[in-house]
Design a protein around this motif. Structure first.
Motif, PDB file in Angstrom:
ATOM      1  N   TRP A  63      -7.260   9.493   4.305  1.00 49.87           N
ATOM      2  CA  TRP A  63      -8.336   9.204   3.353  1.00 49.87           C
ATOM      3  C   TRP A  63      -7.857   9.156   1.907  1.00 49.87           C
ATOM      4  CZ3 TRP A  63     -12.346   6.490   3.517  1.00 49.87           C
ATOM      5  CH2 TRP A  63     -13.091   6.395   4.692  1.00 49.87           C
ATOM      6  N   VAL A  64      -6.530   9.309   1.714  1.00 48.85           N
ATOM      7  CA  VAL A  64      -5.941   9.011   0.408  1.00 48.85           C
ATOM      8  C   VAL A  64      -5.454   7.574   0.396  1.00 48.85           C
ATOM      9  CG1 VAL A  64      -4.108   9.581  -1.226  1.00 48.85           C
ATOM     10  CG2 VAL A  64      -5.291  11.412  -0.002  1.00 48.85           C
ATOM     11  N   ASP A  65      -4.640   7.209   1.404  1.00 48.46           N
ATOM     12  CA  ASP A  65      -4.032   5.874   1.358  1.00 48.46           C
ATOM     13  C   ASP A  65      -4.980   4.761   1.788  1.00 48.46           C
ATOM     14  OD1 ASP A  65      -3.144   4.582   4.175  1.00 48.46           O
ATOM     15  OD2 ASP A  65      -2.995   6.749   4.380  1.00 48.46           O
ATOM     16  N   ALA A  66      -6.040   5.071   2.555  1.00 51.14           N
ATOM     17  CA  ALA A  66      -6.964   4.005   3.000  1.00 51.14           C
ATOM     18  C   ALA A  66      -7.705   3.354   1.824  1.00 51.14           C
ATOM     19  CB  ALA A  66      -7.941   4.539   4.036  1.00 51.14           C
ATOM     20  N   PRO A  67      -8.395   4.108   0.956  1.00 47.77           N
ATOM     21  CA  PRO A  67      -9.070   3.446  -0.173  1.00 47.77           C
ATOM     22  C   PRO A  67      -8.102   2.839  -1.177  1.00 47.77           C
ATOM     23  CG  PRO A  67      -9.303   5.835  -0.331  1.00 47.77           C
ATOM     24  CD  PRO A  67      -8.728   5.549   1.009  1.00 47.77           C
ATOM     25  N   LYS A  88       4.754   8.417   3.475  1.00 52.51           N
ATOM     26  CA  LYS A  88       5.474   9.663   3.218  1.00 52.51           C
ATOM     27  C   LYS A  88       5.059  10.258   1.874  1.00 52.51           C
ATOM     28  CE  LYS A  88       7.988   9.410   6.970  1.00 52.51           C
ATOM     29  NZ  LYS A  88       7.772  10.357   8.093  1.00 52.51           N
ATOM     30  N   PHE A  89       4.858  11.571   1.885  1.00 57.21           N
ATOM     31  CA  PHE A  89       4.477  12.246   0.645  1.00 57.21           C
ATOM     32  C   PHE A  89       5.685  12.257  -0.298  1.00 57.21           C
ATOM     33  CE2 PHE A  89       3.641  15.790  -2.180  1.00 57.21           C
ATOM     34  CZ  PHE A  89       2.291  15.607  -2.462  1.00 57.21           C
ATOM     35  N   PRO A  90       5.494  11.923  -1.565  1.00 58.91           N
ATOM     36  CA  PRO A  90       6.617  11.871  -2.515  1.00 58.91           C
ATOM     37  C   PRO A  90       7.383  13.193  -2.567  1.00 58.91           C
ATOM     38  CG  PRO A  90       4.681  10.861  -3.493  1.00 58.91           C
ATOM     39  CD  PRO A  90       4.234  11.492  -2.204  1.00 58.91           C
ATOM     40  N   GLY A  91       8.681  13.128  -2.294  1.00 63.93           N
ATOM     41  CA  GLY A  91       9.521  14.312  -2.371  1.00 63.93           C
ATOM     42  C   GLY A  91       9.519  15.174  -1.125  1.00 63.93           C
ATOM     43  N   ASN A  92       8.771  14.787  -0.077  1.00 64.90           N
ATOM     44  CA  ASN A  92       8.733  15.581   1.156  1.00 64.90           C
ATOM     45  C   ASN A  92       8.489  14.658   2.347  1.00 64.90           C
ATOM     46  OD1 ASN A  92       8.235  17.377   3.271  1.00 64.90           O
ATOM     47  ND2 ASN A  92       7.207  18.870   1.953  1.00 64.90           N
ATOM     48  N   ASN A 112       0.823  -1.211   0.000  1.00 66.09           N
ATOM     49  CA  ASN A 112       0.000   0.000   0.000  1.00 66.09           C
ATOM     50  C   ASN A 112       0.856   1.259   0.000  1.00 66.09           C
ATOM     51  OD1 ASN A 112      -2.715   1.112   0.027  1.00 66.09           O
ATOM     52  ND2 ASN A 112      -2.174   1.928   2.039  1.00 66.09           N
ATOM     53  N   HIS A 113       1.994   1.244   0.711  1.00 66.98           N
ATOM     54  CA  HIS A 113       2.907   2.389   0.649  1.00 66.98           C
ATOM     55  C   HIS A 113       3.348   2.632  -0.800  1.00 66.98           C
ATOM     56  CE1 HIS A 113       4.053   3.575   4.863  1.00 66.98           C
ATOM     57  NE2 HIS A 113       3.378   2.452   5.103  1.00 66.98           N
ATOM     58  N   LYS A 114       3.731   1.571  -1.475  1.00 71.32           N
ATOM     59  CA  LYS A 114       4.214   1.676  -2.855  1.00 71.32           C
ATOM     60  C   LYS A 114       3.117   2.181  -3.788  1.00 71.32           C
ATOM     61  CE  LYS A 114       6.158  -1.114  -6.618  1.00 71.32           C
ATOM     62  NZ  LYS A 114       6.565  -2.486  -7.047  1.00 71.32           N
ATOM     63  N   ARG A 115       1.916   1.595  -3.700  1.00 70.79           N
ATOM     64  CA  ARG A 115       0.837   1.979  -4.603  1.00 70.79           C
ATOM     65  C   ARG A 115       0.356   3.403  -4.322  1.00 70.79           C
ATOM     66  NH1 ARG A 115       0.395   0.819  -9.328  1.00 70.79           N
ATOM     67  NH2 ARG A 115       0.904  -1.340  -8.735  1.00 70.79           N
ATOM     68  N   THR A 116       0.316   3.802  -3.045  1.00 66.85           N
ATOM     69  CA  THR A 116      -0.121   5.151  -2.698  1.00 66.85           C
ATOM     70  C   THR A 116       0.840   6.192  -3.271  1.00 66.85           C
ATOM     71  OG1 THR A 116      -1.202   4.404  -0.661  1.00 66.85           O
ATOM     72  CG2 THR A 116      -0.615   6.734  -0.797  1.00 66.85           C
ATOM     73  N   LYS A 117       2.136   5.962  -3.088  1.00 68.90           N
ATOM     74  CA  LYS A 117       3.120   6.912  -3.621  1.00 68.90           C
ATOM     75  C   LYS A 117       3.029   6.990  -5.144  1.00 68.90           C
ATOM     76  CE  LYS A 117       6.500   6.499   0.134  1.00 68.90           C
ATOM     77  NZ  LYS A 117       7.857   6.033   0.518  1.00 68.90           N
ATOM     78  N   GLU A 118       2.800   5.839  -5.782  1.00 65.47           N
ATOM     79  CA  GLU A 118       2.700   5.807  -7.237  1.00 65.47           C
ATOM     80  C   GLU A 118       1.497   6.616  -7.718  1.00 65.47           C
ATOM     81  OE1 GLU A 118       0.985   4.121 -10.985  1.00 65.47           O
ATOM     82  OE2 GLU A 118       0.212   3.821  -8.969  1.00 65.47           O
ATOM     83  N   ILE A 119       0.356   6.472  -7.034  1.00 69.34           N
ATOM     84  CA  ILE A 119      -0.858   7.198  -7.426  1.00 69.34           C
ATOM     85  C   ILE A 119      -0.712   8.689  -7.168  1.00 69.34           C
ATOM     86  CG2 ILE A 119      -3.277   7.556  -6.778  1.00 69.34           C
ATOM     87  CD1 ILE A 119      -3.587   4.524  -6.644  1.00 69.34           C
ATOM     88  N   VAL A 120      -0.154   9.055  -6.012  1.00 70.39           N
ATOM     89  CA  VAL A 120       0.053  10.471  -5.704  1.00 70.39           C
ATOM     90  C   VAL A 120       0.998  11.105  -6.715  1.00 70.39           C
ATOM     91  CG1 VAL A 120       1.009  12.093  -4.010  1.00 70.39           C
ATOM     92  CG2 VAL A 120      -0.473  10.235  -3.250  1.00 70.39           C
ATOM     93  N   GLN A 121       2.040  10.390  -7.083  1.00 67.93           N
ATOM     94  CA  GLN A 121       2.981  10.924  -8.074  1.00 67.93           C
ATOM     95  C   GLN A 121       2.290  11.117  -9.424  1.00 67.93           C
ATOM     96  OE1 GLN A 121       6.342  11.850  -7.328  1.00 67.93           O
ATOM     97  NE2 GLN A 121       5.871  12.926  -9.240  1.00 67.93           N
TER      98      GLN A 121
END
Length: 666
Positions: A251-255, A239-243, A101-110
């Motif tokens: 509520w971003v990483d949960a779904p 962690k937010f990508p780049g920061n 989930n850490h990996k997929r969340t960072k990928e989607i946010v990026q």
């Protein structure tokens, strides 16, 4: 029946407290739905997991002296085991804090950053000078800017219910130390939700599921969408990508966990997760009513903005009440799944049946121990259990097994009609109606065996008696298959009492119409036990005791809230004053205008003691005065202080010995 694979998910339980029946309002209907579809021959992937991030978990973990990860693992195991005890069978039950989930969340946010849907903005955020930290979400409490009620940092939970962005709350207080917070500027990241209004207006009318999900979401879109702050100042989270100083809002990483859990399922089984999240295979979310906004507005926008498939349906359950009172853990109106139910030896099937049959899925569900007892005893025990036992006992005892006959057309037609009704109800997410159709078939069976009375008929016409019993056995088989999604443990028990040695869940619905290729029946037994009054009384005593303890705790907290510190008391300036003169204020029966000597100054004070003291009685009296109150006007007369009195008769506070005017009260 559909040839397209289906993904079904459930809203993620939060890992800072145990499972209660409010949780089960979502998970049991979802499990029922999945089991039914599989009986129809459909391929279904069923995933869920625990929601591990956010401020409440950090606060709870700190209070116990453990890490947020340790707390998350503990409750993840708790929910996983509890769901299994309730016969809820997920294909994957994961954690949002796991690497997938850490990996997929960072990928989607990026992707959202690359597509221009995320921007930086400096905002004023609550900061605690004492704790030397910014206060995200639930580290802060204050006043709602919309309705003026007490609220937590991210939501007006006691008032209008509106979502609050960081820095919006008024008069912020730090929940860690209780001190006043200040507003300080900090850079955060925002998701351009407002740019998805048109997409959502087109998306919602085509979203299947329950109407409450579509209607609530449409209402919010009509009010206008605002961009969401999607970062928080926490160490715990993705962690937010780049920061690395910021984490992604929960509520971003949960779904996104739904996607990560599907990937984990695929890795374990060799399945294809992309057919759901990058293809056309339907995704159906089962959620609670309180998170409709997140699943029907925020989540589809994130998926659209990052190039993934959006859900085809959102099924939102109604809320839960306990004894007609609003569900509340803090007020004691709660039934814990393990402590109050499973650990007492109560069957999971009984609770599954109650939650599915009590009311429509979108309506409010009331849990009452007495109503629970009535439904179990009258419907499962007296209707289903009675028919099953009478049929199997008499068939085994008098005929030695299942007669080698076919069920009559009338019986087959009745079963076919029931299957059609159940199919329609389930596809419309009307689970109560589906269960009612099955129970109507059980009632028909009871009426049929009672009317035809094979115990009498066998003495006069053995062949006719055999046909009646053969018909009844067919009804038992049909009911067993149809009841498997509702009460799987008892359905398997019934299946084995019919002489089968495999699993009933492996059989398609159409097998309810098929005959038997064997005749031998095992020794019958009573499947359902009644719940006695004594047990219900004990369960109610436990519930009432919990409510009483909660009331006492609430009263104690209110008393503590009313207490002030020595520093706060020191802010009140009390001095001895000598009354110089007093006179009645014209037009008022209660108010006196009083002139007092405070040693270095004279003051005019308006006091409501005219019905207890005459002006003559007051002259030269020493009184205690609050001298640092803001001036006020009463009946048009300015008052610069307050004379202290006690009781309904306004007994003035004075001194035993002579004290000079202006002397401070310490």
């Amino acid at each position: 029946m559909s040839d397209t694979p289906l993904l079904v998910t459930c809203g993620l339980p939060y890992t800072n407290g145990p499972c209660h029946i409010g949780h089960l309002r979502t998970y049991i209907p979802a499990d029922f739905f999945v089991r039914y579809l599989r009986h129809c021959g459909e391929e279904v992937v069923f995933v869920c997991g625990s929601d591990n991030h956010g401020t409440p978990i950090v606060i709870s973990a700190e209070s116990e002296g453990i890490t947020p990860r340790e707390m998350s693992e503990r409750y993840n195991d708790h929910f996983d085991n509890t769901f299994k005890r309730m016969e809820i069978e997920f294909d994957r039950f994961g954690m949002t804090d796991d690497p997938a989930n850490h990996k997929r969340t960072k990928e989607i946010v990026q992707k959202l950053i690359n597509n221009g849907y995320i921007y930086k903005k400096v905002i004023s955020q609550s900061y605690c000078p004492a704790c030397k930290m910014f206060l995200p979400d639930r580290y802060v409490e204050g006043i709602c800017p919309h309705c003026g009620e007490k609220a937590r940092g991210d939501e007006c939970d006691q008032g209008c219910g509106k979502h609050l962005e960081p820095g919006e709350i008024k008069d912020p207080i730090c929940k860690v130390c209780g001190g006043k917070a200040k507003l300080r500027d900090q850079e955060h990241y925002f998701f351009k939700l407002s740019e998805f209004s048109q997409f959502l207006e087109e998306f919602l009318p085509n979203l299947k599921g329950t109407s409450n999900a579509r209607n609530y979401a449409a209402g919010w879109i009509k009010e206008g969408l605002h961009d969401w702050c999607i970062t928080r100042t926490l160490d715990w989270g993705v962690k937010f990508p780049g920061n690395d100083d910021l984490v992604v809002y929960v509520w971003v990483d949960a779904p996104i966990g739904y996607m990560a859990f599907t990937e984990e399922w695929a890795e374990k089984t060799g399945g294809n997760w992309e057919q759901f999240w990058k293809g056309d295979s339907p995704i159906i979310h089962f959620i609670g009513q309180d998170i409709i906004y997140h699943h029907c507005v925020f989540w589809p926008a994130i998926l659209k903005g990052s190039g993934y498939s959006t859900p085809k349906a959102v099924v939102a359950s109604g809320m839960v009440k306990i004894d007609d009172k609003t569900f509340s853990k803090s007020r004691g109106y709660v039934v814990w799944t393990n402590e109050d139910y499973l650990d007492l030896g109560l069957p999971a099937d009984y609770l599954r049946y109650y939650l599915l049959s009590y009311t429509s899925h979108t309506k409010e569900l009331n849990f009452s121990w007495k109503e629970f007892q009535t439904r179990v005893n009258n419907e499962l025990v007296d209707t289903v259990g009675n028919f099953f036992y009478r049929t199997l006992h008499f068939t085994s005892k008098k005929l030695g097994g299942i007669p080698e006959l076919e069920a009559e057309p009338e019986i087959i037609a009745k079963i076919e009609k029931t299957i059609e009704e159940v199919e329609t109800a389930v596809r419309e997410y009307e689970f109560k109606s589906a269960v009612e159709s099955v129970m109507a078939l059980a009632s028909y069976g009871n009426s049929y065996i009672q009317t035809n009375a094979p115990w009498k008929l066998i003495k006069e016409d053995e062949n006719s008696a055999k046909q009646v019993l053969r018909n009844c056995v067919q009804l038992v088989k049909a009911l067993t298959i149809l009841l498997d999604p509702v009460i799987p443990e008892k359905a398997q028990e019934s299946w084995e009492l019919l002489g089968y040695t495999d699993s009933v869940k492996e059989h398609p619905i159409k097998d309810a119409l098929e005959g038997f290729d064997f005749s031998e029946l095992p020794k019958p037994k009573i499947m359902f036990e009644k719940i006695e009054d004594e047990k219900i009384e004990a369960y109610e005593i436990t519930l009432n005791k919990r409510i009483e303890e909660a009331v006492k705790k609430e009263q104690k907290n209110k008393e503590e809230d009313n207490m002030i510190t020595i520093d706060e008391f020191a802010n009140v300036e009390l001095k001895i004053a000598k009354v110089i003169e007093a006179e009645q204020i014209e037009g008022s029966k209660k108010l006196l205008k009083i002139q007092v000597d405070l040693g270095d100054e004279k003051r005019q004070i308006v006091s409501g003691i005219a019905q207890n003291y005459t002006p003559e009685e007051l002259k030269d009296m020493s009184v205690v005065v609050v001298t640092n109150l803001k001036p006020a006007k009463l009946f048009g007369v300015e008052s610069n202080g307050m004379i202290l009195a006690a009781g309904e008769k306004a007994a003035l506070l004075t001194t035993i010995k002579d004290v000079l005017p202006g002397t401070k009260v310490l």
